[in-house]
Motif scaffolding. Structure first.
Motif, PDB file in Angstrom:
ATOM      1  N   VAL A 421       0.969  -1.228   0.057  1.00 19.96           N
ATOM      2  CA  VAL A 421      -0.095  -0.020  -0.125  1.00 19.96           C
ATOM      3  C   VAL A 421       0.873   1.090   0.145  1.00 19.96           C
ATOM      4  O   VAL A 421       0.535   2.245  -0.747  1.00 19.96           O
ATOM      5  N   ALA A 422       1.751   1.224   0.729  1.00 15.71           N
ATOM      6  CA  ALA A 422       2.599   2.505   0.888  1.00 15.71           C
ATOM      7  C   ALA A 422       3.443   2.545  -0.182  1.00 15.71           C
ATOM      8  O   ALA A 422       3.519   3.895  -0.690  1.00 15.71           O
ATOM      9  N   SER A 423       4.065   1.453  -0.863  1.00 11.61           N
ATOM     10  CA  SER A 423       4.513   1.767  -2.155  1.00 11.61           C
ATOM     11  C   SER A 423       3.921   2.268  -3.233  1.00 11.61           C
ATOM     12  O   SER A 423       4.077   3.169  -4.083  1.00 11.61           O
ATOM     13  N   ARG A 424       2.607   2.169  -3.275  1.00 14.25           N
ATOM     14  CA  ARG A 424       1.542   2.542  -4.236  1.00 14.25           C
ATOM     15  C   ARG A 424       1.310   4.028  -3.990  1.00 14.25           C
ATOM     16  O   ARG A 424       1.186   4.854  -4.916  1.00 14.25           O
ATOM     17  N   PHE A 426       3.400   6.027  -2.581  1.00 14.77           N
ATOM     18  CA  PHE A 426       4.570   6.926  -2.637  1.00 14.77           C
ATOM     19  C   PHE A 426       4.969   6.877  -4.123  1.00 14.77           C
ATOM     20  O   PHE A 426       5.449   7.965  -4.561  1.00 14.77           O
ATOM     21  N   THR A 427       4.749   5.857  -4.716  1.00 18.09           N
ATOM     22  CA  THR A 427       5.174   5.902  -6.135  1.00 18.09           C
ATOM     23  C   THR A 427       4.050   6.980  -6.929  1.00 18.09           C
ATOM     24  O   THR A 427       4.484   7.736  -7.752  1.00 18.09           O
ATOM     25  N   ALA A 428       2.799   6.807  -6.660  1.00 19.90           N
ATOM     26  CA  ALA A 428       1.811   7.864  -7.172  1.00 19.90           C
ATOM     27  C   ALA A 428       2.334   9.378  -6.825  1.00 19.90           C
ATOM     28  O   ALA A 428       2.382  10.341  -7.895  1.00 19.90           O
ATOM     29  N   MET A 429       2.970   9.558  -5.688  1.00 18.29           N
ATOM     30  CA  MET A 429       3.225  10.927  -5.273  1.00 18.29           C
ATOM     31  C   MET A 429       4.640  11.308  -6.213  1.00 18.29           C
ATOM     32  O   MET A 429       4.341  12.396  -6.665  1.00 18.29           O
ATOM     33  N   ALA A 430       5.556  10.205  -6.317  1.00 20.34           N
ATOM     34  CA  ALA A 430       6.582  10.695  -7.002  1.00 20.34           C
ATOM     35  C   ALA A 430       6.457  10.923  -8.558  1.00 20.34           C
ATOM     36  O   ALA A 430       6.916  11.953  -9.176  1.00 20.34           O
ATOM     37  N   GLN A 431       5.471  10.122  -9.273  1.00 20.16           N
ATOM     38  CA  GLN A 431       5.035  10.314 -10.479  1.00 20.16           C
ATOM     39  C   GLN A 431       4.427  11.778 -10.754  1.00 20.16           C
ATOM     40  O   GLN A 431       4.476  12.148 -11.694  1.00 20.16           O
ATOM     41  N   ASN A 432       3.817  12.086  -9.383  1.00 14.41           N
ATOM     42  CA  ASN A 432       3.275  13.638  -9.622  1.00 14.41           C
ATOM     43  C   ASN A 432       3.890  14.591  -9.294  1.00 14.41           C
ATOM     44  O   ASN A 432       3.608  15.846  -8.933  1.00 14.41           O
ATOM     45  N   GLY A 433       5.308  14.292  -8.951  1.00 12.51           N
ATOM     46  CA  GLY A 433       6.336  15.515  -8.551  1.00 12.51           C
ATOM     47  C   GLY A 433       5.945  15.975  -7.015  1.00 12.51           C
ATOM     48  O   GLY A 433       6.220  17.198  -6.741  1.00 12.51           O
ATOM     49  N   ILE A 434       5.117  15.348  -6.227  1.00 13.95           N
ATOM     50  CA  ILE A 434       5.119  15.909  -5.093  1.00 13.95           C
ATOM     51  C   ILE A 434       5.937  15.123  -3.864  1.00 13.95           C
ATOM     52  O   ILE A 434       6.140  14.072  -3.650  1.00 13.95           O
ATOM     53  N   ASN A 435       6.588  16.084  -3.305  1.00 11.06           N
ATOM     54  CA  ASN A 435       7.682  15.758  -2.387  1.00 11.06           C
ATOM     55  C   ASN A 435       7.108  15.421  -0.852  1.00 11.06           C
ATOM     56  O   ASN A 435       6.345  16.068  -0.690  1.00 11.06           O
ATOM     57  N   ILE A 436       7.478  14.338  -0.542  1.00 14.98           N
ATOM     58  CA  ILE A 436       6.957  13.820   0.939  1.00 14.98           C
ATOM     59  C   ILE A 436       8.267  14.383   1.892  1.00 14.98           C
ATOM     60  O   ILE A 436       9.266  14.020   1.911  1.00 14.98           O
ATOM     61  N   ARG A 437       7.556  15.099   2.924  1.00 16.38           N
ATOM     62  CA  ARG A 437       8.206  15.702   3.985  1.00 16.38           C
ATOM     63  C   ARG A 437       8.458  14.629   5.167  1.00 16.38           C
ATOM     64  O   ARG A 437       9.589  14.869   6.019  1.00 16.38           O
ATOM     65  N   ALA A 460      -2.174  15.945  -3.741  1.00 15.17           N
ATOM     66  CA  ALA A 460      -2.172  14.576  -3.110  1.00 15.17           C
ATOM     67  C   ALA A 460      -3.227  14.013  -2.770  1.00 15.17           C
ATOM     68  O   ALA A 460      -3.422  12.386  -3.210  1.00 15.17           O
ATOM     69  N   VAL A 461      -4.212  14.491  -2.412  1.00 13.42           N
ATOM     70  CA  VAL A 461      -5.318  13.975  -1.924  1.00 13.42           C
ATOM     71  C   VAL A 461      -6.064  13.110  -3.350  1.00 13.42           C
ATOM     72  O   VAL A 461      -6.487  12.162  -3.452  1.00 13.42           O
ATOM     73  N   ARG A 462      -5.989  14.054  -4.266  1.00 10.47           N
ATOM     74  CA  ARG A 462      -6.596  13.648  -5.663  1.00 10.47           C
ATOM     75  C   ARG A 462      -5.913  12.593  -6.429  1.00 10.47           C
ATOM     76  O   ARG A 462      -6.515  11.553  -6.754  1.00 10.47           O
ATOM     77  N   VAL A 463      -4.551  12.652  -6.147  1.00  8.85           N
ATOM     78  CA  VAL A 463      -3.841  11.392  -6.702  1.00  8.85           C
ATOM     79  C   VAL A 463      -4.209  10.145  -6.062  1.00  8.85           C
ATOM     80  O   VAL A 463      -4.166   9.123  -6.660  1.00  8.85           O
ATOM     81  N   ILE A 464      -4.285  10.000  -4.449  1.00  8.46           N
ATOM     82  CA  ILE A 464      -4.648   8.970  -3.914  1.00  8.46           C
ATOM     83  C   ILE A 464      -6.030   8.696  -4.039  1.00  8.46           C
ATOM     84  O   ILE A 464      -6.423   7.273  -4.542  1.00  8.46           O
ATOM     85  N   HIS A 465      -6.912   9.395  -4.275  1.00  8.71           N
ATOM     86  CA  HIS A 465      -8.280   8.994  -4.783  1.00  8.71           C
ATOM     87  C   HIS A 465      -8.309   8.435  -5.979  1.00  8.71           C
ATOM     88  O   HIS A 465      -9.250   7.500  -6.013  1.00  8.71           O
ATOM     89  N   GLU A 466      -7.514   8.775  -6.775  1.00  8.49           N
ATOM     90  CA  GLU A 466      -7.285   8.306  -8.111  1.00  8.49           C
ATOM     91  C   GLU A 466      -6.714   6.738  -8.366  1.00  8.49           C
ATOM     92  O   GLU A 466      -7.299   5.943  -8.794  1.00  8.49           O
ATOM     93  N   GLU A 467      -5.672   6.861  -7.360  1.00  8.54           N
ATOM     94  CA  GLU A 467      -4.783   5.542  -7.576  1.00  8.54           C
ATOM     95  C   GLU A 467      -5.704   4.487  -7.177  1.00  8.54           C
ATOM     96  O   GLU A 467      -5.629   3.110  -7.675  1.00  8.54           O
ATOM     97  N   PHE A 468      -6.503   4.648  -6.075  1.00  9.62           N
ATOM     98  CA  PHE A 468      -7.278   3.598  -5.364  1.00  9.62           C
ATOM     99  C   PHE A 468      -8.823   3.512  -5.988  1.00  9.62           C
ATOM    100  O   PHE A 468      -9.481   2.922  -5.247  1.00  9.62           O
ATOM    101  N   LYS A 469      -9.101   4.266  -6.970  1.00  9.48           N
ATOM    102  CA  LYS A 469     -10.304   4.272  -7.662  1.00  9.48           C
ATOM    103  C   LYS A 469     -11.432   4.441  -6.628  1.00  9.48           C
ATOM    104  O   LYS A 469     -12.287   3.715  -6.677  1.00  9.48           O
ATOM    105  N   LEU A 470     -11.189   5.479  -5.782  1.00 12.04           N
ATOM    106  CA  LEU A 470     -12.188   5.475  -4.722  1.00 12.04           C
ATOM    107  C   LEU A 470     -13.621   6.055  -5.209  1.00 12.04           C
ATOM    108  O   LEU A 470     -14.536   6.121  -4.711  1.00 12.04           O
TER     109      LEU A 470
END
Ligand code: ADP
Ligand code: ASP
Ligand code: MG
Length: 473
Positions: A421-424, A426-437, A460-470
């Motif tokens: 789950v975490a890797s999905r 964080f990969t999605a964040m990286a692909q969208n150029g969002i830096n994690i602090r 970031a919220v939108r990316v996760i919503h999409e990644e997990f097809k919420l």
């Protein structure tokens, strides 16, 4: 055999009672339930935005701005009286509600003037000021119920019997005495088919001093009373269809979750989904009282049911994602912390003693660095507290902070034990150029939380919503 009557506590939030028109809606909802022979206790919030105005005004008063107090009081009366006129038809009921409003605002004016002269606001006097929002809304809802011929009575949290500790600003109920008193005061009303309208958010200490239950605390009032009165259900009426996969204001395609377990709902409340008070579910969990989140603007919808064994049904491990704004990150560094027993506890100890709540922690294995997330309004006080206690004592060498961050939390009970789950995320964040602090996963494994710059939060919220097809949940 006599039909058993269903008892329900209904809480109406700020938007639900924001205007006279909305209050008429609320009155209808209550009346419909009473018609079905339900015994209803109503808990109300302040009109939308009023508690924030009171917070602001208390600060202004402290700065000795006496002239502004009269202006504020005038506007407050104007707003509430206009709402009365819109919510209630009967002229004599209007007059009664107006009288209560004017008398209450004149009391507030005196309190604010007192603060102005002393030039200081204490947690106790602040709670007193903040209690006025609900004290002003309850008489309007009471009037609107009478207007449509319901028998009703309004009470403050204190009058309804809720007793708390003395932790002003975040007071907690003393359940034994509260149960005893609330039963004594509300049951006789319910038996006579009178609908009690109770001010949410406010209560009192054993000595009768006004306390508040923390922002968003009307939810908490509702669940406290529901346990005290052993009701069948709590209905939290708000302005959305229920608890959704994310804030519908951020992602339009957010979907309603028809059911949630208490565990899932607690996790979501803590992380800001439907700005629910984080402690609101505590009382009902032990008592097994189901909670329903419903929409005043769409009362046909059954909303979200929170109850035992109601895990959200979803193939996906992530069921919801939330963004928590108004936070700040603090980084504490020091090579000497490595392997030094008790170094963490020093940090937590000093913050705990100063009543600073830590929302999230992460520490590197090297132990040379701890990152903490706290409420942003506490940043100044937290930094000075930590600097005084820790710097220059050989343990901590540097304390830095960032105040333009937010927390993103992905939640779902199925996350437990699921790999990747975490890797999905964080990969999605990286692909969208969002830096994690910063990253943290609670050991409950019900959520993964991480920190990004506030400007990246909504993305970031939108990316996760999409990644997990919420949106297809
Ligand atoms: P109330 O005034 O009724 O207490 P709140 O403002 O406290 O209402 O909470 C309702 C708001 O919470 C909604 O208008 C919505 O924008 C926001 N919200 C944030 N996340 C969620 C979510 N996951 N599901 C539903 N609402 C959410
Ligand atoms: N009026 C209070 C607040 O704004 C309590 C609530 O609305 O639940 O925090
Ligand atoms: Mg709320």
């Amino acid at each position: 055999m006599k039909k058993r009557v269903k008892k329900i506590v209904m809480k109406f939030g700020g938007t639900s009672v924001a205007t006279g028109r909305n209050i008429r809606r609320v009155a209808k909802i209550v009346a419909n339930s009473v018609k079905k022979d339900h015994r209803v206790v109503v808990v109300v919030s302040a009109l939308a935005g009023i508690t924030n105005q009171l917070v602001e005004e208390a600060e202004q008063a402290k700065k000795k701005n006496e002239k502004q107090i009269q202006e504020f009081a005038r506007k407050l009366v104007e707003k509430h009286v206009a709402t009365v006129k819109e919510a209630i038809d009967n002229k004599s009921i209007q007059k009664e509600a107006e009288y209560v409003i004017k008398k209450t605002v004149s009391e507030l004016e005196k309190v604010l003037t007192g603060i102005c002269y002393v030039g200081e606001i204490t947690p106790k006097s602040r709670d007193y000021v903040l209690s006025f929002g609900e004290r002003l809304s309850a008489p309007i809802i009471w009037g609107a119920l009478r207007d449509i011929k319901l028998k009703t009575q309004y009470l403050t949290g204190k009058e309804s019997g809720i007793v708390t500790d003395e932790n002003f600003g975040e007071a907690r109920p003393l359940m034994n005495v509260t149960t005893h008193q609330a039963k004594g005061r509300l049951e006789p009303l319910l038996e006579k088919n009178v609908v009690p309208v109770v001010t949410g958010y406010i209560a009192a200490t054993q000595d009768g001093v006004v306390t508040t239950l923390g922002r968003g605390g009307s939810d908490y009032t509702a669940t406290i009373l529901s346990v005290a009165l052993s009701v069948d259900e709590v209905w939290i009426w708000t302005d959305v269809d229920g608890i959704m996969t994310t804030d519908p204001k951020t992602v339009k395609s957010a979907k309603k979750l028809p059911q949630l377990s208490y565990g899932e709902a607690v996790e979501m409340a803590i992380f800001g989904a439907k700005a629910m008070h984080p402690s609101a579910l505590e009382p009902v969990i032990e008592a097994h009282i189901p909670v329903r989140i419903r929409n005043v603007f769409n009362p046909e919808n059954h909303g979200t049911l929170i109850a035992d064994g109601q895990e959200a049904k979803s193939k996906e491990v992530v069921k919801a994602v939330a963004m928590i704004r108004d936070v700040a990150m603090i980084n504490i560094k020091g090579a000497a912390m490595v392997g030094a027993p008790g170094s963490y506890s020093k940090v937590f100890d000093v913050l705990g003693k100063n009543k600073i709540n830590i929302m999230m922690i992460s520490a590197a294995v090297s132990e040379a660095n701890i990152s903490l997330i706290i409420r942003r309004n506490l940043l100044g006080r937290t930094l000075s507290t930590l600097e005084i206690a820790l710097l220059g004592r050989g343990l901590v060498s540097e304390i830095t902070s960032e105040d333009d961050v937010c927390v993103i939390a992905a939640m779902g009970a199925n996350m437990k034990g699921t790999l990747g789950v975490a890797s999905r995320i964080f990969t999605a964040m990286a692909q969208n150029g969002i830096n994690i602090r910063m990253i943290a996963q609670g050991s409950s494994e019900l959520n993964i939380s991480f920190v990004v710059k506030e400007k990246d939060g909504e993305a970031a919220v939108r990316v996760i919503h999409e990644e997990f097809k919420l949106d297809q949940i």
